[in-house]
Write a protein that holds these residues in place. Structure first.
Motif, PDB file in Angstrom:
ATOM      1  N   ALA B 106       0.836  -1.208   0.000  1.00 37.80           N
ATOM      2  CA  ALA B 106       0.000   0.000   0.000  1.00 37.80           C
ATOM      3  C   ALA B 106       0.865   1.250   0.000  1.00 37.80           C
ATOM      4  CB  ALA B 106      -0.925  -0.010   1.217  1.00 37.80           C
ATOM      5  N   ALA B 107       2.006   1.187   0.697  1.00 39.87           N
ATOM      6  CA  ALA B 107       2.904   2.346   0.745  1.00 39.87           C
ATOM      7  C   ALA B 107       3.416   2.667  -0.660  1.00 39.87           C
ATOM      8  CB  ALA B 107       4.080   2.059   1.675  1.00 39.87           C
ATOM      9  N   ARG B 108       3.707   1.600  -1.424  1.00 40.08           N
ATOM     10  CA  ARG B 108       4.195   1.806  -2.796  1.00 40.08           C
ATOM     11  C   ARG B 108       3.083   2.440  -3.662  1.00 40.08           C
ATOM     12  NH1 ARG B 108       4.549  -1.290  -7.657  1.00 40.08           N
ATOM     13  NH2 ARG B 108       3.139  -2.788  -6.705  1.00 40.08           N
ATOM     14  N   ASP B 109       1.899   1.878  -3.554  1.00 44.17           N
ATOM     15  CA  ASP B 109       0.784   2.418  -4.338  1.00 44.17           C
ATOM     16  C   ASP B 109       0.547   3.885  -4.016  1.00 44.17           C
ATOM     17  OD1 ASP B 109       0.464  -0.019  -5.452  1.00 44.17           O
ATOM     18  OD2 ASP B 109      -1.165  -0.665  -4.104  1.00 44.17           O
ATOM     19  N   GLN B 110       0.596   4.189  -2.720  1.00 45.97           N
ATOM     20  CA  GLN B 110       0.303   5.559  -2.282  1.00 45.97           C
ATOM     21  C   GLN B 110       1.381   6.517  -2.796  1.00 45.97           C
ATOM     22  OE1 GLN B 110      -0.056   5.858   1.935  1.00 45.97           O
ATOM     23  NE2 GLN B 110      -0.621   8.033   1.838  1.00 45.97           N
ATOM     24  N   ALA B 111       2.652   6.102  -2.672  1.00 51.44           N
ATOM     25  CA  ALA B 111       3.744   6.959  -3.134  1.00 51.44           C
ATOM     26  C   ALA B 111       3.631   7.192  -4.633  1.00 51.44           C
ATOM     27  CB  ALA B 111       5.080   6.309  -2.806  1.00 51.44           C
ATOM     28  N   MET B 112       3.251   6.151  -5.366  1.00 52.59           N
ATOM     29  CA  MET B 112       3.120   6.295  -6.815  1.00 52.59           C
ATOM     30  C   MET B 112       2.005   7.265  -7.166  1.00 52.59           C
ATOM     31  SD  MET B 112       3.664   2.381  -8.076  1.00 52.59           S
ATOM     32  CE  MET B 112       2.889   2.683  -9.662  1.00 52.59           C
ATOM     33  N   LYS B 113       0.888   7.102  -6.468  1.00 49.26           N
ATOM     34  CA  LYS B 113      -0.277   7.941  -6.759  1.00 49.26           C
ATOM     35  C   LYS B 113       0.014   9.412  -6.433  1.00 49.26           C
ATOM     36  CE  LYS B 113      -4.040   5.516  -6.010  1.00 49.26           C
ATOM     37  NZ  LYS B 113      -4.996   4.913  -5.059  1.00 49.26           N
ATOM     38  N   ALA B 114       0.621   9.626  -5.257  1.00 49.00           N
ATOM     39  CA  ALA B 114       0.835  11.004  -4.791  1.00 49.00           C
ATOM     40  C   ALA B 114       1.896  11.725  -5.615  1.00 49.00           C
ATOM     41  CB  ALA B 114       1.231  10.985  -3.320  1.00 49.00           C
ATOM     42  N   ASN B 115       2.839  10.988  -6.198  1.00 50.80           N
ATOM     43  CA  ASN B 115       3.954  11.654  -6.892  1.00 50.80           C
ATOM     44  C   ASN B 115       4.057  11.217  -8.339  1.00 50.80           C
ATOM     45  OD1 ASN B 115       5.258  12.831  -4.351  1.00 50.80           O
ATOM     46  ND2 ASN B 115       5.102  10.646  -3.880  1.00 50.80           N
ATOM     47  N   TYR B 116       2.922  10.873  -8.945  1.00 56.03           N
ATOM     48  CA  TYR B 116       2.944  10.303 -10.277  1.00 56.03           C
ATOM     49  C   TYR B 116       3.722  11.190 -11.257  1.00 56.03           C
ATOM     50  CZ  TYR B 116       1.484   7.188 -13.977  1.00 56.03           C
ATOM     51  OH  TYR B 116       1.484   6.269 -14.995  1.00 56.03           O
ATOM     52  N   GLY B 117       4.673  10.564 -11.955  1.00 54.93           N
ATOM     53  CA  GLY B 117       5.479  11.322 -12.922  1.00 54.93           C
ATOM     54  C   GLY B 117       6.688  11.989 -12.306  1.00 54.93           C
ATOM     55  N   LYS B 118       6.784  11.967 -10.972  1.00 54.15           N
ATOM     56  CA  LYS B 118       7.872  12.700 -10.328  1.00 54.15           C
ATOM     57  C   LYS B 118       8.785  11.827  -9.465  1.00 54.15           C
ATOM     58  CE  LYS B 118       4.897  15.716  -8.891  1.00 54.15           C
ATOM     59  NZ  LYS B 118       4.202  16.799  -8.187  1.00 54.15           N
ATOM     60  N   TYR B 119       8.311  10.646  -9.128  1.00 55.11           N
ATOM     61  CA  TYR B 119       9.122   9.859  -8.207  1.00 55.11           C
ATOM     62  C   TYR B 119      10.291   9.164  -8.917  1.00 55.11           C
ATOM     63  CZ  TYR B 119       6.135   5.966  -9.778  1.00 55.11           C
ATOM     64  OH  TYR B 119       5.448   5.054 -10.538  1.00 55.11           O
ATOM     65  N   LEU B 120      11.239   8.765  -8.077  1.00 55.56           N
ATOM     66  CA  LEU B 120      12.446   8.122  -8.582  1.00 55.56           C
ATOM     67  C   LEU B 120      12.353   6.637  -8.232  1.00 55.56           C
ATOM     68  CD1 LEU B 120      14.985   9.417  -9.820  1.00 55.56           C
ATOM     69  CD2 LEU B 120      15.980   9.447  -7.551  1.00 55.56           C
ATOM     70  N   VAL B 121      12.655   5.772  -9.208  1.00 58.70           N
ATOM     71  CA  VAL B 121      12.668   4.337  -8.914  1.00 58.70           C
ATOM     72  C   VAL B 121      14.118   3.874  -8.863  1.00 58.70           C
ATOM     73  CG1 VAL B 121      12.015   2.042  -9.719  1.00 58.70           C
ATOM     74  CG2 VAL B 121      10.440   3.946 -10.007  1.00 58.70           C
ATOM     75  N   VAL B 122      14.471   3.237  -7.770  1.00 56.83           N
ATOM     76  CA  VAL B 122      15.797   2.632  -7.661  1.00 56.83           C
ATOM     77  C   VAL B 122      15.607   1.130  -7.778  1.00 56.83           C
ATOM     78  CG1 VAL B 122      17.812   2.277  -6.192  1.00 56.83           C
ATOM     79  CG2 VAL B 122      16.644   4.483  -6.174  1.00 56.83           C
ATOM     80  N   VAL B 123      16.329   0.515  -8.708  1.00 57.11           N
ATOM     81  CA  VAL B 123      16.194  -0.928  -8.884  1.00 57.11           C
ATOM     82  C   VAL B 123      17.499  -1.606  -8.512  1.00 57.11           C
ATOM     83  CG1 VAL B 123      15.578  -2.814 -10.427  1.00 57.11           C
ATOM     84  CG2 VAL B 123      14.566  -0.563 -10.766  1.00 57.11           C
ATOM     85  N   ASP B 124      17.364  -2.661  -7.732  1.00 56.30           N
ATOM     86  CA  ASP B 124      18.488  -3.440  -7.255  1.00 56.30           C
ATOM     87  C   ASP B 124      18.220  -4.879  -7.694  1.00 56.30           C
ATOM     88  OD1 ASP B 124      20.421  -4.680  -5.757  1.00 56.30           O
ATOM     89  OD2 ASP B 124      19.661  -4.031  -3.806  1.00 56.30           O
ATOM     90  N   GLY B 125      19.074  -5.445  -8.528  1.00 56.26           N
ATOM     91  CA  GLY B 125      18.862  -6.822  -8.972  1.00 56.26           C
ATOM     92  C   GLY B 125      18.343  -6.908 -10.386  1.00 56.26           C
ATOM     93  N   SER B 126      18.638  -8.047 -11.024  1.00 56.82           N
ATOM     94  CA  SER B 126      18.177  -8.244 -12.392  1.00 56.82           C
ATOM     95  C   SER B 126      16.754  -8.790 -12.376  1.00 56.82           C
ATOM     96  CB  SER B 126      19.101  -9.219 -13.119  1.00 56.82           C
ATOM     97  OG  SER B 126      19.046 -10.469 -12.481  1.00 56.82           O
ATOM     98  N   VAL B 127      16.132  -8.769 -13.544  1.00 48.73           N
ATOM     99  CA  VAL B 127      14.733  -9.161 -13.634  1.00 48.73           C
ATOM    100  C   VAL B 127      14.636 -10.480 -14.402  1.00 48.73           C
ATOM    101  CG1 VAL B 127      12.437  -8.391 -14.273  1.00 48.73           C
ATOM    102  CG2 VAL B 127      14.205  -6.703 -13.729  1.00 48.73           C
TER     103      VAL B 127
END
Lengths: 219, 373, 145
Positions: B106-127
């Motif tokens: 829920a924290a992720r969803d909320q952060a995405m919604k509140a800062n849509y287009g502005k947040y920074l994604v940090v990725v650790d690890g391959s997919v």
């Protein structure tokens, strides 16, 4: 797989296989060439003729005194750049590491800056050699694609090597890849072009010397 | 994320936490030095940051060993390590956050919604992508799914570590999980790769700080790594470089050369082809770096470093053979086989030629005899 | 043993003294740059600094530089998330600055060429906040009376 991986991996493997295969193929083929039977009576016994052959293999390396005025310049050039090539190939640390991976032996290296200077000098001398080939009328008529391409591939390896060691013109890993690739190309070309002289020169002199000595000529 | 935090400037937050302006200037000065900026640029950076608002950061962990996050959270002293968390608002990081399960998601969803287009994604690890991406799932969803969704509203993606940047160890041959770097999967967002196994903590925080300060993607090299940190090879900045130039090499790990601190090129050092800040920034608060400790560079910040032949074979040698590097035994086998084939082919060809000649000569002789008759 | 520097280690290093001048440009170049920056400061330019951490210097070089600059009249200790020392060198306007973190590790080291080290100067916001703080303190005292 990036270019450097390709150069050090499959390309180098292919080149080494072609080189070993080609060199032995050509050496064997020449060795098994049909020789016309010499019908004349030998003037010297076999042992002396063989010694004559060995002597010729060495003595032909020295300039002939009578012609030194005419041949001195090109012989000096030839000697200098060949020595340069040997120093660059055999005394540069990374090259020694490569040779060690092939033969298991190593020796101390010369300082890189010194090798770089020698490589640059060698390249200059090779340019002078090319210039001579292009301006000397007889030499130009004698030259074919093989001469120019063998020169070119050798010069290319030196140029890319110089660029790599001085980090000139592109990121090092690319320069190193080009250098190894050009060396791979040289290995592939080697047995089939005039670079093969490295293997032919001494045996052919020895065989000539043997034939002459057998006839009783002084070698 | 509480509303007031979003509106608060970094300066206000620092003041409330009792971190003085001068302390923050000190931090920014240290970071400026790492970024090869003039030291006094740290002051301008500090002022700019104090006036800025903290960007929301979502930290996604996929096929990884958490070494990168360890590296980040152990970055130099505790007070300075925390500083980056004053500059960013880390709204989701399933390794560090207190919340778990639905609350975490829920924290992720909320952060995405509140800062849509502005947040920074940090990725650790391959997919992992093989078999429908089942090799890495969280909250019942695959890594591919989570990444694609989270990336949609991101201002930029920072790939921390060689795994997310280039695939790393999961990507190594034979890559059973079909691991892919983030840049293979996300094409429409700015991607900054902070490679290394792990990356130098100061390089991670420096890259984040740079992005927060300017709001822009820094100058990147061809592998999308920030040039300020990845602009030079280890070899170019190595204190052992003079020995390379002098042709003095350690041949084994305990010979005279090794004890004298000579160049490790012949022991397989990948410094000449590795771009990273180890030789200057060093590790553990500037204590040392692998070469200084007597071990050749593995080239961990380069794509495919795991598959580039032996770590202990010199760069100028071949990368084929039994152990991924050429040995005299391999060379003898390879060269011997090729040479034997060469001899056989030449002998065969000569025998054939002789036979043909013999046949031809016989034909001529027969013809001559017939003529005479 | 709280600090990294306290752990006894022995590092075998190449003989840097014998190699002086092989890494980095040496001390003369830095001194020349400082002189040029002093000229510019006198002519009204902004203060500048030379980063000591990013300069490839031999340990010998550093000592030579310290010796060449000498020591001056002012020494400042800054207590902000770790101790920082700012010392004026024998040359006025040339400040040897070392920032340390809470563990005492040096996080930044540079030579600042300025009339007064910039980090000392208090900005207007801080002045205002200081005044507010004092007024509220006075208010608290008065109301408690």
């Amino acid at each position: 797989m990036d270019l450097l991986q390709f150069a050090r991996g499959p390309a180098l493997k292919f080149a080494l296989i072609v080189f070993c295969f080609g060199v032995l193929w050509r050496l064997t083929a020449v060795f098994l060439l049909r020789h016309e039977r010499t019908l004349s009576e030998p003037r010297h016994p076999v042992f002396r003729a063989l010694m004559g052959g060995l002597l010729a293999a060495g003595s032909r390396s020295a300039p002939h005194r009578e012609f030194i005025r005419r041949t001195g310049y090109s012989e000096a050039l030839g000697y200098s750049y060949h020595i340069g090539l040997f120093v660059v190939v055999l005394a540069f640390g990374p090259h020694i590491a490569f040779l060690k991976s092939l033969f298991g032996v190593s020796w101390p290296a010369l300082p890189n800056n010194l090798v770089t200077v020698i490589a640059a000098l060698t390249l200059t001398l090779m340019l002078a050699v090319l210039l001579r080939r292009l301006t000397h009328r007889v030499l130009r008529l004698l030259s074919n694609f093989d001469d120019y391409f063998s020169w070119f591939i050798t010069a290319l390896v030196i140029v890319t090597g110089l660029m790599a060691s001085t980090h000139f013109g592109a990121p090092y890993e690319q320069l190193l890849a080009w250098h190894i690739l050009s060396f791979d190309a040289l290995l592939v070309w080697f047995p089939f072009g005039k670079l093969m002289h490295a293997f032919y020169i001494f045996p052919s002199r020895a065989i000539n010397g043997y034939a002459l000595a057998r006839k009783g000529a002084s070698v | 994320m509480p509303e007031y935090q979003a509106r608060q400037t970094i300066g206000e937050l620092l003041d409330r936490q009792g971190i003085s302006r001068r302390a923050f200037i000190k931090y920014c000065t240290a970071m400026a030095s790492l970024m090869a900026l003039p030291p006094l640029a740290g002051r301008a950076m500090a002022e700019q940051l104090r006036a800025a608002r903290r960007p929301s950061v979502i930290y996604l962990s996929f096929q990884e060993c958490t070494g990168c996050l360890e590296s980040l959270t152990r970055s130099f002293s505790p007070s300075i390590e925390n500083m980056i968390f004053n500059v960013i608002s880390l709204d989701y990081d399933d390794t560090l956050m207190a919340a778990a399960g639905h609350r975490a998601e829920a924290a992720r969803d909320q952060a995405m919604k509140a800062n849509y287009g502005k947040y920074l994604v940090v990725v650790d690890g391959s997919v992992p992508t093989a078999d429908g991406g089942i090799y890495n799932c969280a909250a019942g969803r695959t890594a591919v799914d989570i990444l694609t969704e989270t990336a949609k509203g991101a201002a930029a993606i920072v790939c921390v570590g060689t795994c997310s940047s280039f695939g790393g160890i999961p990507f190594a041959d034979p890559n059973p999980t079909g691991a892919r770097p983030v840049s293979d999967l996300i094409g429409d967002k700015p991607i900054i790769n902070v490679s290394g196994c792990p990356p130098i903590p100061e390089v991670i925080t420096g890259t984040l700080l740079q992005f927060v300060t300017t709001g822009q993607v820094p100058d990147l090299d061809e592998h999308r790594r920030p040039k300020v940190f990845f602009g030079n090879t280890i070899h170019d900045r190595c204190y052992r470089r003079p020995f390379f130039d002098q042709g003095k090499f350690a041949k084994t790990f305990d010979d005279e050369g090794a004890r004298n601190g000579w160049c490790l090129f012949e022991l397989g050092c990948k410094g000449p082809t590795t771009y990273n800040a180890c030789a200057t920034t060093k590790w553990n608060g500037g204590t040392s770096f692998p070469i200084e400790s007597g071990h050749p560079c593995l080239g961990c910040s380069e794509p495919g470093f795991w598959d580039k032949g032996s770590f202990y074979a010199a760069l100028s040698t071949g990368t084929f053979g039994r152990a991924g590097n050429l040995t005299p035994r391999d060379a003898a086998k390879l060269g011997g086989a090729a040479a034997a084939t060469g001899i056989a082919v030449a002998a065969g060809a000569t025998a054939l030629a002789r036979h043909r000649r013999k046949v031809r000569m016989t034909d001529i002789q027969t013809a001559d005899t017939q003529k005479e008759e | 043993m709280s600090r990294l520097g306290d752990i006894p280690i022995r590092i075998e290093r190449p003989d840097f003294a014998a190699m002086a001048g092989t890494i980095g440009g040496g001390v003369t170049a830095i001194l020349a740059e400082i002189a040029a920056l002093l000229d510019r400061l006198a002519a009204g330019d902004e203060p500048q600094a030379i980063d000591l951490k990013s300069l490839p210097m031999n340990p010998g070089d550093r000592e030579q530089l310290i010796e060449a600059l000498g020591s001056g009249e002012v020494a400042i200790t800054l207590y902000a998330d770790g101790e920082s020392t700012i010392r004026e060198t024998g040359v006025h306007g040339v400040w040897w600055t070392e920032h340390r973190d809470g563990d005492g590790e040096v996080t930044a080291a540079f030579i600042e060429i300025a009339r007064v080290p910039g980090i000392l100067i208090v900005d207007s916001d801080e002045l205002q906040r200081g005044a507010e703080r004092l007024r509220s303190a006075i208010g608290a005292t008065r109301s408690s009376e």
